[in-house]
Design an enzyme around this catalytic site. Structure first.
Site, PDB file in Angstrom:
ATOM      1  N   ILE A   1      -7.573   7.378  -0.799  1.00  0.00           N
ATOM      2  CA  ILE A   1      -7.343   5.929  -0.912  1.00  0.00           C
ATOM      3  C   ILE A   1      -8.118   5.330   0.259  1.00  0.00           C
ATOM      4  CG2 ILE A   1      -5.118   6.190   0.311  1.00  0.00           C
ATOM      5  CD1 ILE A   1      -4.134   3.649  -1.072  1.00  0.00           C
ATOM      6  N   SER A   2      -8.915   4.292  -0.030  1.00  0.00           N
ATOM      7  CA  SER A   2      -9.808   3.744   0.995  1.00  0.00           C
ATOM      8  C   SER A   2      -9.010   3.081   2.118  1.00  0.00           C
ATOM      9  CB  SER A   2     -10.753   2.712   0.380  1.00  0.00           C
ATOM     10  OG  SER A   2     -11.340   3.227  -0.782  1.00  0.00           O
ATOM     11  N   GLN A   3      -9.703   2.903   3.229  1.00  0.00           N
ATOM     12  CA  GLN A   3      -9.147   2.204   4.391  1.00  0.00           C
ATOM     13  C   GLN A   3      -8.891   0.738   4.005  1.00  0.00           C
ATOM     14  OE1 GLN A   3     -11.878   2.947   7.497  1.00  0.00           O
ATOM     15  NE2 GLN A   3     -10.901   1.551   8.948  1.00  0.00           N
TER      16      GLN A   3
ATOM     17  N   ARG B   1       0.827  -1.218   0.000  1.00  0.00           N
ATOM     18  CA  ARG B   1       0.000   0.000   0.000  1.00  0.00           C
ATOM     19  C   ARG B   1       0.861   1.268   0.000  1.00  0.00           C
ATOM     20  NH1 ARG B   1      -3.427   2.918   4.160  1.00  0.00           N
ATOM     21  NH2 ARG B   1      -5.315   3.623   3.100  1.00  0.00           N
TER      22      ARG B   1
END
Ligand code: SAH
Length: 217
Positions: free
Chosen positions: A64-66, A38
């Site tokens: 950016i998503s969790q 990530r």
């Protein structure tokens, strides 16, 4: 082992532990997420927080998503190695990279060329060859590649968009955050049956909105 190697291994273990503790149990999903760093998708000073379970800002005012939400959505999508998947909302490219390890082919679209351009380059550099990155208003889907076995929308819509429902293959699954406001949204899993659609509400989420038209860049 050097200190760096130890902390990297520890970081990875913590990252995977956080995913499991939030309900990501599917081995294939965990393996895919273990493979994708990530940190490569988060730039600037936020990169230090790339392995924490939180959404982070990226360019164009997007996020950016969790990781645990990426995991839960990917798990709900139940991707098989034969599947052709559409993602609406490329953002940083992280979700698409995770999907590249699970699906046969991934199409990912974003309305901001300023986001899709660097993602395209990054995937080339990472040798990710089964993902096509396109600049388009994804609320209309991608008619030239339809139907899709799986569709994942990573921006919140007021209702599951009609063109996306129409481009879902029979037996196919779509996962989409749905809500009337920025604060109250639910993740919905839609399954296309022979004559109808089945809707299942999974969990509360918070996503940036699905907007009309292309971004000004
Ligand atoms: N999946 C991304 C996070 C997406 S954030 C990741 O893994 O990083 C939501 C994204 O949806 C934003 O980049 C935004 O530009 C995009 N978006 C919003 N409305 C859209 C639309 N109509 N078509 C395509 N992309 C859209």
């Amino acid at each position: 082992m050097t200190d760096d190697a130890i902390s990297e291994a520890e970081r990875k273990m913590q990252f995977l532990y956080a995913l499991r503790s939030k309900g990501v149990m599917d081995k294939r999903v965990l393996t895919a997420m273990e493979k994708v760093d990530r940190g490569a998708f988060v730039t600037g000073h936020f990169s230090e927080r790339a392995y924490e379970d939180m959404p982070l800002p990226i360019s164009c005012g997007q996020t950016i998503s969790q990781p645990s939400v990426v995991g839960m959505m990917t798990q709900a999508l139940d991707v098989t190695p034969r599947d052709k998947v559409l993602e609406v909302g490329t953002g940083s490219g992280y979700q698409a990279a995770v999907l590249s390890h699970l699906a046969r082919r991934v199409y990912t679209v974003d309305r901001h060329a300023a986001l899709t351009r660097p993602v395209k380059k990054m995937f080339e550099a990472m040798d990710i060859t089964n993902v096509t990155v396109l600049t388009a208003d994804g609320s209309f889907g991608l008619p030239e590649q339809a139907p899709f076995d799986r569709i994942i929308v990573t921006a919140a819509a007021e209702d599951p968009p009609g063109p996306l429902l129409a481009q879902l293959r029979e037996g196919g699954i779509m996962v989409v955050p749905v809500g009337q406001s920025d604060t109250v949204q639910h993740l919905i899993k839609v399954t296309r049956l022979e004559q109808s659609f089945d809707y299942e509400e999974l969990m509360p989420v918070r996503f940036v909105p699905l907007l009309e038209g292309l971004g000004q860049d």
